[in-house]
Design a protein around this motif. Structure first.
Motif, short mmCIF file in Angstrom:
data_model
loop_
_atom_site.label_atom_id
_atom_site.label_comp_id
_atom_site.label_asym_id
_atom_site.label_seq_id
_atom_site.Cartn_x
_atom_site.Cartn_y
_atom_site.Cartn_z
N TYR A 134 -3.90 39.47 20.02
CA TYR A 134 -4.84 40.54 19.24
C TYR A 134 -6.13 40.54 20.15
N ILE A 135 -6.65 39.47 20.47
CA ILE A 135 -8.05 39.26 21.29
C ILE A 135 -7.70 39.84 22.80
N ALA A 136 -6.44 39.20 23.54
CA ALA A 136 -6.10 39.48 24.56
C ALA A 136 -6.19 41.09 24.64
N ILE A 137 -5.57 41.93 23.98
CA ILE A 137 -5.34 43.16 23.88
C ILE A 137 -6.34 44.24 23.51
N CYS A 138 -6.96 43.86 22.37
CA CYS A 138 -7.98 44.57 21.61
C CYS A 138 -9.44 44.41 22.27
N ILE A 139 -9.53 42.96 22.48
CA ILE A 139 -10.97 42.72 23.26
C ILE A 139 -10.90 41.96 24.23
N PRO A 140 -10.21 42.40 25.42
CA PRO A 140 -9.89 42.06 26.75
C PRO A 140 -11.24 41.45 27.37
N LEU A 141 -12.24 42.02 27.38
CA LEU A 141 -13.38 41.62 27.86
C LEU A 141 -14.05 40.05 27.59
N ARG A 142 -13.77 40.01 26.18
CA ARG A 142 -14.06 38.72 25.53
C ARG A 142 -13.16 37.83 25.48
N HIS A 143 -11.94 38.02 26.17
CA HIS A 143 -10.65 37.11 25.84
C HIS A 143 -10.87 35.71 26.34
N ALA A 144 -11.38 35.69 27.56
CA ALA A 144 -11.63 34.43 28.31
C ALA A 144 -12.83 33.63 27.62
N GLU A 145 -13.65 34.23 27.09
CA GLU A 145 -15.04 33.58 26.48
C GLU A 145 -14.44 33.11 24.83
N ILE A 146 -13.56 33.89 24.13
CA ILE A 146 -13.27 33.55 22.82
C ILE A 146 -11.98 32.48 23.05
N SER A 147 -11.00 32.69 23.81
CA SER A 147 -9.89 31.74 23.60
C SER A 147 -10.02 30.61 24.70
N THR A 148 -10.95 29.88 24.41
CA THR A 148 -11.25 28.60 25.37
C THR A 148 -10.30 27.54 24.81
N ILE A 149 -9.92 26.30 25.86
CA ILE A 149 -9.32 25.37 25.50
C ILE A 149 -9.75 24.74 24.26
N GLN A 150 -10.99 24.72 24.25
CA GLN A 150 -11.76 23.63 23.17
C GLN A 150 -11.40 24.59 22.06
N ARG A 151 -11.70 25.87 21.81
CA ARG A 151 -11.61 26.64 20.73
C ARG A 151 -9.94 26.70 20.09
N THR A 152 -9.00 26.35 21.24
CA THR A 152 -7.61 26.51 20.73
C THR A 152 -7.40 25.04 20.03
N MET A 153 -7.98 23.96 20.67
CA MET A 153 -7.73 22.60 20.17
C MET A 153 -8.13 22.48 18.63
N LEU A 154 -9.45 23.22 18.52
CA LEU A 154 -10.04 23.13 17.05
C LEU A 154 -9.44 23.96 16.15
N GLY A 155 -8.78 25.25 16.69
CA GLY A 155 -7.87 25.95 15.81
C GLY A 155 -6.30 25.07 15.60
N ILE A 156 -5.85 24.22 16.37
CA ILE A 156 -4.81 23.39 16.03
C ILE A 156 -5.28 22.37 15.22
N LEU A 157 -6.42 21.67 15.28
CA LEU A 157 -6.90 20.74 14.27
C LEU A 157 -7.10 21.48 12.87
N LEU A 158 -7.46 22.80 12.90
CA LEU A 158 -7.77 23.21 11.56
C LEU A 158 -6.45 23.47 11.07
N ILE A 159 -5.34 24.10 11.99
CA ILE A 159 -3.84 24.13 11.32
C ILE A 159 -3.31 22.85 10.72
N TRP A 160 -3.64 21.75 11.24
CA TRP A 160 -3.18 20.54 10.69
C TRP A 160 -3.79 19.99 9.40
N ILE A 161 -5.05 20.34 9.39
CA ILE A 161 -5.93 20.06 8.19
C ILE A 161 -5.52 20.98 7.00
N LEU A 162 -5.42 22.16 7.19
CA LEU A 162 -5.04 23.07 6.25
C LEU A 162 -3.29 22.82 5.69
N GLY A 163 -2.58 22.63 6.62
CA GLY A 163 -1.31 22.27 6.49
C GLY A 163 -0.99 21.20 5.85
#
Length: 302
Positions: free
Chosen positions: A104-133
């Motif tokens: 969704y970010i890549a297609i709908c907000i392409p100019l901010r994709h690189a800024e939003i989808s960083t490795i750090q945020r992705t790893m934080l997202g995975i950590l959040l998935i682990w905690i919620l799960g």
């Protein structure tokens, strides 16, 4: 006879499991082999999904083998295995949500994709998935710890999650909470689909990537529905097991092939085969690196 039929089914299942495990391991190896994949949030989430799928596949196959050979496990060990599988089951829809959000970010907000989808945020997202799960899937474990005596953990059982459901309301709570989670995620996936479709119609330049993203989101929705069916399967299996154990084995086999093996190969199909960049590396390693076409592909680092 019945024994020959059962052996045949088990052999087919094991061959399929080995094929999917081989493909998944090659895909994971492909992911770790290129820096460009390890630095892309899309592929990091895909690798996380592959790890979850592969681990789940091994554990469910272990359950199928134990049912076939009628092996009993101490309740304490079975509880740990079943809780781990329950946590992994929750990781699947949560990871699908993160993957749809990334598209969704890549297609709908392409100019901010690189800024939003960083490795750090992705790893934080995975950590959040682990905690919620973990939070979402350990209610029954804590109920057992609080209510059961030590002797309960040493009794032998057929290893199935239903042995952890001590009270009728537990099964109802589990069903309702899972259903609500999947409904919320399905609404979110529908939202990303509508938004991507809107962009696809509005921007002629990005039509191809938008339509490809739309198809990816549709496939994720199919995965989610198959995952939802997996949650219903144990209740059906338990009811059948109380009536006829042989029918239970047949139903469990069918559910294993259709609702466990098939969704696990869908992840590979969505990214491994449909993604040109990843497909080149995957095909190279699939035949043990014998292909010379992709020995130095510049396109892999785009």
């Amino acid at each position: 006879g019945t024994s020959t039929s059962a052996k045949g089914k088990l052999l087919v299942a094991q061959v399929l499991v080995c094929i999917f495990l081989y493909i998944n391991c090659i895909m994971l190896f492909s992911f770790f082999s290129k820096d460009s994949f390890r630095q892309d949030s899309r592929y990091i989430l895909f690798a996380h999904m592959l790890l979850v799928d592969t681990t789940m596949l091994l554990l469910v196959d272990m359950g199928v083998l134990m049912s076939y050979f009628y092996l009993l496990l101490p309740a304490g060990l079975c509880i740990l295995i079943c809780t781990f599988m329950e946590v992994l089951t929750a990781y699947t829809p949560l990871t699908l949500t993160a993957m749809c959000l990334e598209r969704y970010i890549a297609i709908c907000i392409p100019l901010r994709h690189a800024e939003i989808s960083t490795i750090q945020r992705t790893m934080l997202g995975i950590l959040l998935i682990w905690i919620l799960g973990f939070i979402f899937s350990t209610t029954d474990l804590f109920i057992i710890i609080v209510t059961q005596p030590n002797s309960f953990y040493f009794a032998d059982y057929i290893c199935s999650y239903e042995m952890m459901l001590l009270y009728i309301w537990q099964a109802d709570l589990r069903s309702v909470s899972r259903l609500l989670l999947f409904l919320a995620i399905f609404i979110f996936i529908l939202f990303t689909y509508v938004k991507i479709m809107y962009v696809a119609k509005a921007a002629s330049a990005e039509k191809t990537s938008a339509f490809k993203a739309r198809n990816t989101v549709i496939l994720h929705a199919v995965q989610l529905l198959l995952s939802l069916t997996v949650l219903i399967c144990p209740f059906v299996e338990t009811a059948i097991m109380q009536v006829d154990f042989q029918v239970f084995l047949n139903v469990r086999y069918f559910n294993f092939i259709i609702f466990t093996l098939f969704p696990r190969c869908l992840s590979s199909l969505i990214y491994g085969v449909r993604d040109d960049k990843f497909n080149m590396v995957f095909q190279h390693y699939l035949i043990c690196g014998l292909s010379k076409k992709v020995s130095s592909p510049k396109t892999l680092y785009n």
